[in-house]
Enzyme design. Structure first.
Site, PDB file in Angstrom:
ATOM      1  N   CYS A 275       0.742  -1.259   0.000  1.00  0.00           N
ATOM      2  CA  CYS A 275       0.000   0.000   0.000  1.00  0.00           C
ATOM      3  C   CYS A 275       0.771   1.307   0.000  1.00  0.00           C
ATOM      4  O   CYS A 275       1.974   1.336   0.127  1.00  0.00           O
ATOM      5  CB  CYS A 275      -0.906   0.085   1.201  1.00  0.00           C
ATOM      6  SG  CYS A 275      -1.413  -1.445   1.876  1.00  0.00           S
TER       7      CYS A 275
ATOM      8  N   ARG B 242       1.260   1.535  -6.028  1.00  0.00           N
ATOM      9  CA  ARG B 242       1.646   0.715  -4.884  1.00  0.00           C
ATOM     10  C   ARG B 242       0.564  -0.297  -4.510  1.00  0.00           C
ATOM     11  O   ARG B 242       0.776  -1.143  -3.632  1.00  0.00           O
ATOM     12  CB  ARG B 242       1.927   1.594  -3.662  1.00  0.00           C
ATOM     13  CG  ARG B 242       3.038   2.595  -3.888  1.00  0.00           C
ATOM     14  CD  ARG B 242       3.204   3.448  -2.665  1.00  0.00           C
ATOM     15  NE  ARG B 242       3.710   2.668  -1.559  1.00  0.00           N
ATOM     16  CZ  ARG B 242       4.986   2.435  -1.319  1.00  0.00           C
ATOM     17  NH1 ARG B 242       5.902   2.960  -2.105  1.00  0.00           N
ATOM     18  NH2 ARG B 242       5.367   1.714  -0.295  1.00  0.00           N
TER      19      ARG B 242
ATOM     20  N   TRP C  21      -2.901  -2.727  -1.256  1.00  0.00           N
ATOM     21  CA  TRP C  21      -2.606  -3.922  -2.041  1.00  0.00           C
ATOM     22  C   TRP C  21      -2.647  -5.081  -1.055  1.00  0.00           C
ATOM     23  O   TRP C  21      -1.778  -5.196  -0.193  1.00  0.00           O
ATOM     24  CB  TRP C  21      -1.232  -3.815  -2.685  1.00  0.00           C
ATOM     25  CG  TRP C  21      -0.870  -4.930  -3.628  1.00  0.00           C
ATOM     26  CD1 TRP C  21      -1.238  -5.051  -4.935  1.00  0.00           C
ATOM     27  CD2 TRP C  21      -0.034  -6.064  -3.360  1.00  0.00           C
ATOM     28  NE1 TRP C  21      -0.702  -6.187  -5.482  1.00  0.00           N
ATOM     29  CE2 TRP C  21       0.042  -6.830  -4.537  1.00  0.00           C
ATOM     30  CE3 TRP C  21       0.652  -6.523  -2.225  1.00  0.00           C
ATOM     31  CZ2 TRP C  21       0.768  -8.013  -4.634  1.00  0.00           C
ATOM     32  CZ3 TRP C  21       1.381  -7.709  -2.317  1.00  0.00           C
ATOM     33  CH2 TRP C  21       1.443  -8.436  -3.516  1.00  0.00           C
TER      34      TRP C  21
ATOM     35  N   ASN D 174       0.941   1.004   6.271  1.00  0.00           N
ATOM     36  CA  ASN D 174       1.573   0.253   5.192  1.00  0.00           C
ATOM     37  C   ASN D 174       2.578  -0.683   5.846  1.00  0.00           C
ATOM     38  O   ASN D 174       3.526  -0.207   6.470  1.00  0.00           O
ATOM     39  CB  ASN D 174       2.267   1.257   4.244  1.00  0.00           C
ATOM     40  CG  ASN D 174       3.221   0.600   3.273  1.00  0.00           C
ATOM     41  OD1 ASN D 174       3.065  -0.569   2.957  1.00  0.00           O
ATOM     42  ND2 ASN D 174       4.185   1.350   2.802  1.00  0.00           N
ATOM     43  N   GLY D 175       2.337  -1.983   5.777  1.00  0.00           N
ATOM     44  CA  GLY D 175       3.257  -2.931   6.405  1.00  0.00           C
ATOM     45  C   GLY D 175       2.505  -4.129   6.954  1.00  0.00           C
ATOM     46  O   GLY D 175       1.359  -4.374   6.600  1.00  0.00           O
TER      47      GLY D 175
ATOM     48  N   GLU E  52      12.714 -11.450 -19.622  1.00  0.00           N
ATOM     49  CA  GLU E  52      12.076 -10.143 -19.422  1.00  0.00           C
ATOM     50  C   GLU E  52      10.903  -9.953 -20.399  1.00  0.00           C
ATOM     51  O   GLU E  52       9.858  -9.418 -20.020  1.00  0.00           O
ATOM     52  CB  GLU E  52      13.130  -9.030 -19.583  1.00  0.00           C
ATOM     53  CG  GLU E  52      12.616  -7.612 -19.453  1.00  0.00           C
ATOM     54  CD  GLU E  52      11.948  -7.280 -18.119  1.00  0.00           C
ATOM     55  OE1 GLU E  52      12.023  -8.083 -17.170  1.00  0.00           O
ATOM     56  OE2 GLU E  52      11.326  -6.213 -18.045  1.00  0.00           O
TER      57      GLU E  52
ATOM     58  N   LYS F 283       7.103  -9.217 -19.157  1.00  0.00           N
ATOM     59  CA  LYS F 283       6.252  -8.092 -19.606  1.00  0.00           C
ATOM     60  C   LYS F 283       4.933  -8.627 -20.140  1.00  0.00           C
ATOM     61  O   LYS F 283       3.867  -8.091 -19.862  1.00  0.00           O
ATOM     62  CB  LYS F 283       6.926  -7.262 -20.714  1.00  0.00           C
ATOM     63  CG  LYS F 283       8.130  -6.444 -20.329  1.00  0.00           C
ATOM     64  CD  LYS F 283       7.851  -5.274 -19.434  1.00  0.00           C
ATOM     65  CE  LYS F 283       7.896  -5.645 -18.001  1.00  0.00           C
ATOM     66  NZ  LYS F 283       8.886  -5.535 -17.115  1.00  0.00           N
TER      67      LYS F 283
ATOM     68  N   GLU G 298       2.702  -9.899 -17.283  1.00  0.00           N
ATOM     69  CA  GLU G 298       2.249  -8.827 -16.388  1.00  0.00           C
ATOM     70  C   GLU G 298       1.065  -8.052 -16.953  1.00  0.00           C
ATOM     71  O   GLU G 298       0.129  -7.748 -16.225  1.00  0.00           O
ATOM     72  CB  GLU G 298       3.389  -7.821 -16.144  1.00  0.00           C
ATOM     73  CG  GLU G 298       4.415  -8.280 -15.153  1.00  0.00           C
ATOM     74  CD  GLU G 298       5.521  -7.248 -14.968  1.00  0.00           C
ATOM     75  OE1 GLU G 298       5.888  -6.987 -13.823  1.00  0.00           O
ATOM     76  OE2 GLU G 298       6.021  -6.688 -15.977  1.00  0.00           O
TER      77      GLU G 298
ATOM     78  N   HIS H 198      14.723 -29.814 -24.696  1.00  0.00           N
ATOM     79  CA  HIS H 198      14.716 -30.587 -23.448  1.00  0.00           C
ATOM     80  C   HIS H 198      13.363 -30.540 -22.747  1.00  0.00           C
ATOM     81  O   HIS H 198      13.291 -30.662 -21.526  1.00  0.00           O
ATOM     82  CB  HIS H 198      15.824 -30.087 -22.525  1.00  0.00           C
ATOM     83  CG  HIS H 198      17.184 -30.206 -23.139  1.00  0.00           C
ATOM     84  ND1 HIS H 198      17.737 -31.417 -23.491  1.00  0.00           N
ATOM     85  CD2 HIS H 198      18.080 -29.262 -23.520  1.00  0.00           C
ATOM     86  CE1 HIS H 198      18.924 -31.213 -24.036  1.00  0.00           C
ATOM     87  NE2 HIS H 198      19.153 -29.905 -24.079  1.00  0.00           N
TER      88      HIS H 198
ATOM     89  N   LYS I 248       3.636  -1.970  -8.034  1.00  0.00           N
ATOM     90  CA  LYS I 248       4.968  -1.621  -8.523  1.00  0.00           C
ATOM     91  C   LYS I 248       6.033  -1.798  -7.461  1.00  0.00           C
ATOM     92  O   LYS I 248       7.133  -2.232  -7.725  1.00  0.00           O
ATOM     93  CB  LYS I 248       4.974  -0.189  -9.038  1.00  0.00           C
ATOM     94  CG  LYS I 248       6.297   0.155  -9.700  1.00  0.00           C
ATOM     95  CD  LYS I 248       6.159   1.263 -10.676  1.00  0.00           C
ATOM     96  CE  LYS I 248       7.421   1.447 -11.474  1.00  0.00           C
ATOM     97  NZ  LYS I 248       7.671   0.317 -12.401  1.00  0.00           N
TER      98      LYS I 248
HETATM   99  C1  G6P Z   1       7.450  -5.689  -8.543  1.00  0.00           C
HETATM  100  C2  G6P Z   1       7.121  -5.008  -9.848  1.00  0.00           C
HETATM  101  C3  G6P Z   1       8.167  -5.358 -10.897  1.00  0.00           C
HETATM  102  C4  G6P Z   1       9.556  -5.008 -10.385  1.00  0.00           C
HETATM  103  C5  G6P Z   1       9.853  -5.684  -9.049  1.00  0.00           C
HETATM  104  C6  G6P Z   1      11.129  -5.161  -8.422  1.00  0.00           C
HETATM  105  O1  G6P Z   1       7.255  -7.047  -8.665  1.00  0.00           O
HETATM  106  O2  G6P Z   1       5.829  -5.380 -10.288  1.00  0.00           O
HETATM  107  O3  G6P Z   1       7.914  -4.631 -12.084  1.00  0.00           O
HETATM  108  O4  G6P Z   1      10.503  -5.394 -11.327  1.00  0.00           O
HETATM  109  O5  G6P Z   1       8.801  -5.406  -8.123  1.00  0.00           O
HETATM  110  O6  G6P Z   1      10.978  -3.806  -8.152  1.00  0.00           O
HETATM  111  P1  G6P Z   1      12.179  -2.846  -7.820  1.00  0.00           P
HETATM  112  O7  G6P Z   1      11.548  -1.532  -7.445  1.00  0.00           O
HETATM  113  O8  G6P Z   1      12.917  -3.458  -6.665  1.00  0.00           O
HETATM  114  O9  G6P Z   1      13.031  -2.740  -9.025  1.00  0.00           O
END
Ligand code: G6P
Length: 625
Positions: free
Chosen positions: A9, A34, A81, A107-108, A497, A501, A504, A520, A620
């Site tokens: 959050c 967040r 969240w 938050n926590g 990656e 993407k 996600e 394999h 995020k």
């Molecule tokens: C979350 C986000 C990702 C990000 C990861 C690490 O899972 O959804 O997009 O890569 O955290 O985040 P950071 O801020 O540590 O790069």
């Protein structure tokens, strides 16, 4: 037994002379990255607290407030969240204490909330409305406040908060108000970020400066165990145990303009398109032609110390970890030093053998990811020099590391990381170059690297021009059941990656693998509705990639290829779609090859009608473990 409802959050608090509701709502919108499961505000109006909260996004909360306005010039707010427990109105923050006069956002995670709750129940407090750990903390503060003597209600609230937090095991960034104490708020942090915004006749609290930068660029980044009491025109910071501390006011690097979408339909597209600039900013002032190396003063290491490094560990989560995986190939190639890449969440709990002369890098865009922070702390506890590669200035990881390198990519708002990834790649290249030039890398090779780095922004502009082509490719594949991504060497992590993407933001099943692993097991998945994306630039392993592409083609799997140089010619009869990026030395190709994959995921997500900037279930900045 109550459900454990912890949260990640964002929080925002305001004490000033303006109406709090629009300021809090605007701040929450900036923090929506967040978490966006539920949201709420508590605004004090005269002698009572006006609470509005609901499951759903900030837009739902804004609607609720427009139907039932909440007046008042100080208040707190929250966007959630959920990690455990239901997303519903009751579990949304803020939460009240038993008297209904104290409101709190958090938050926590309060790990011992159950024990604290039982203790409160034994003392006759049964008025709990939610399943949350947070409500227990509100009740605890309220109960202690009720027992404290004294006429100074501000000091009582500070002391009650302090005493309650001393009983808490877990993490928190909190903001607390009491309806009997006008224009007064208490904040505190441990393990979750909290920043104080210092305005003129108004002060703010927020999980992140982006929530308040429209109002002030003067900020105090609170440390763990800090407690702040704020009013309109003053604030006082002390520690949870009561000691008064010194804190500097910093200038926030970016402005409110930087966090606007401009003409772009989504932040993600804006951030993809910024990459020529952000890559330039990541290397600005950090290259020296005279010595053909990189200058990274923030590492806080002398040349002999850098020369002494015998092993490098790169750790992070998600996209940052994928950057680390490219970094492994890069640093080994340029500096010939053994590199290990570790999931932060695994590294921190593992009993890794201590090896001397090891340098650890914690890679994190936000600088707040709980697992990466945990890995950093564990690594420092063991005595390793631990450096940060962060974007958010003054984030917890940046502050707790022994030094590091900032990305200078500007705020990244889209939940799916894009520009921070390419900045991380550039910084890892600079680290490889610096360490390499102290070892075996020749002046000529150093110069070649610098030339290639400096050409990157122009080449990124070329790749971005492919957006329309990639959009039409995306349109062809809207009905697929998933996608497979393959690459070798420097581009194996780009397969990971690209798949991340895709998962996600489109919610399609996607996996990334080293191309050769196909045979394999993965090849069993190949079928006409599951395209394979090969990242196969014209490098030393192109011919090997071509073999794997043939294997997929023979089994009727559609192929999309990202290639360069002579690759396009060789792929002509193999791939249904070819995306051609400029040629670059192989270790830098990931900076260019990842961009088409970002764009492919983006355009496909738009075609599928997904919420690109706020994909379901994600956040995020993940500040829980
Ligand atoms: C979350 C986000 C990702 C990000 C990861 C690490 O899972 O959804 O997009 O890569 O955290 O985040 P950071 O801020 O540590 O790069």
């Amino acid at each position: 037994m109550a459900t454990f409802t912890s949260n990640m959050c964002g929080i925002v608090g305001y004490v000033g002379r303006s109406q709090a509701a629009p300021i809090l709502l605007d701040g929450l919108r900036r923090l929506e990255y967040r978490g966006y499961d539920s949201a709420g505000v508590a605004i004090v109006d005269g002698d009572h607290v006006e609470m509005r909260k609901c499951a759903g996004r900030i837009a739902s909360l804004a609607k609720l407030i427009s139907q039932k306005p909440a007046a008042g010039s100080y208040g707190i707010s929250h966007t959630r969240w959920a990690t455990h427990g239901k997303v519903n109105d009751e579990n949304a923050h803020p939460h009240f204490d038993a008297t209904g006069k104290i409101a709190l956002v958090h938050n926590g995670v309060i790990e011992n909330y159950q024990a604290l709750k039982e203790q409160l129940i034994q003392n006759g407090d049964t008025n709990f409305r939610s399943d949350t750990d947070t409500e227990v903390l509100a009740h605890l503060i309220g109960s202690i406040y009720g027992q404290l003597e004294g006429k100074d209600s501000k000091a009582r609230l500070v002391n009650a908060t302090r005493a309650a937090l001393k009983q808490v095991i877990g993490t928190y960034g909190i903001a607390v108000v009491h309806s009997d104490i006008p224009n007064f708020m208490v904040g505190a942090r441990r393990g979750s970020p909290l920043v104080l915004g210092v305005g003129k006749d108004e002060n703010f609290l927020a999980s992140d400066v982006s929530a308040i930068v429209a109002h002030t660029r003067d900020a105090v980044y609170l440390n763990d165990f800090d407690l702040v009491a704020l009013e309109r025109d003053k604030f006082e910071i002390s520690s949870i145990d009561g000691a008064v501390g010194q804190h500097a006011v910093s200038k926030v690097e970016f402005s409110a303009e930087d966090i606007k979408k401009g003409d772009y339909p989504h932040y993600m597209l804006k951030e993809i398109c910024e990459q020529a600039d952000t890559v330039r900013d990541a290397m600005r002032g950090r290259l020296t032609y005279e010595e053909c190396t990189a200058k990274l003063g923030g590492l806080n290491m002398t040349p002999p110390e850098l020369r002494d490094v015998a092993r490098v560990v790169l750790t992070g989560c998600g996209t940052a970890l994928h950057a680390g995986r490219v970094g492994e190939y890069l640093i080994e190639r340029l500096a010939n030093i053994p590199v290990e890449v570790e999931f932060a969440s695994e590294y921190r709990h593992r009993n890794t053998p201590m090896t001397e002369r090891t340098l650890v890098f914690a890679i994190s865009q936000s600088g707040e990811t709980a697992d990466t922070l945990g890995a950093l702390r564990e690594s420092r506890r063991k005595g390793y020099r631990t450096l940060g590669i962060c974007n958010n200035v003054a984030s917890t990881i940046a502050r707790e590391s022994d030094g590091g390198v900032y990305m200078h990519a500007g705020p990244e708002i889209g939940v799916a990381a894009t520009k921070s990834f390419t900045s991380q790649l550039v910084i890892l290249t600079l680290i490889g170059l610096l360490l390499g030039r102290m070892r075996q890398l020749s002046t000529a090779e150093g110069k070649r690297m610098i030339d290639a780095l400096e050409a990157l922004p122009g080449q990124i502009e070329e790749v971005l021009k492919l957006s329309d082509q990639i959009k039409s490719i995306a349109k062809k594949y809207v009905d697929v059941s998933g996608m497979l991504f393959f690459g070798r060497q420097f581009n194996y992590p780009i397969a990971l990656e690209g798949a991340l993407k895709m998962k996600e933001i489109t919610y399609l099943f996607a996996e990334g693998h080293p191309s050769a692993e196909l045979k394999h097991g993965i090849i069993a998945l190949v079928r006409p509705d599951l395209p394979s994306i090969f990242i196969a630039p014209d490098d030393a392993v192109l011919s090997k990639n071509l073999n794997n592409i043939e294997q997929v083609k023979a089994r009727k799997g559609p192929i999309i290829a990202v290639t360069s140089g002579n690759g396009a010619k060789q792929l002509k009869d193999l791939a249904a779609d070819i995306i051609e990026v400029p040629d670059v030395i192989d270790c830098l190709s990931p900076v260019l090859t990842v961009i088409p994959l970002q764009l492919l995921a983006y355009h496909l997500a738009v075609e599928l009608g997904r919420d690109v900037d706020k994909p379901r279930n994600l956040a995020k900045s993940v500040t829980v473990e």
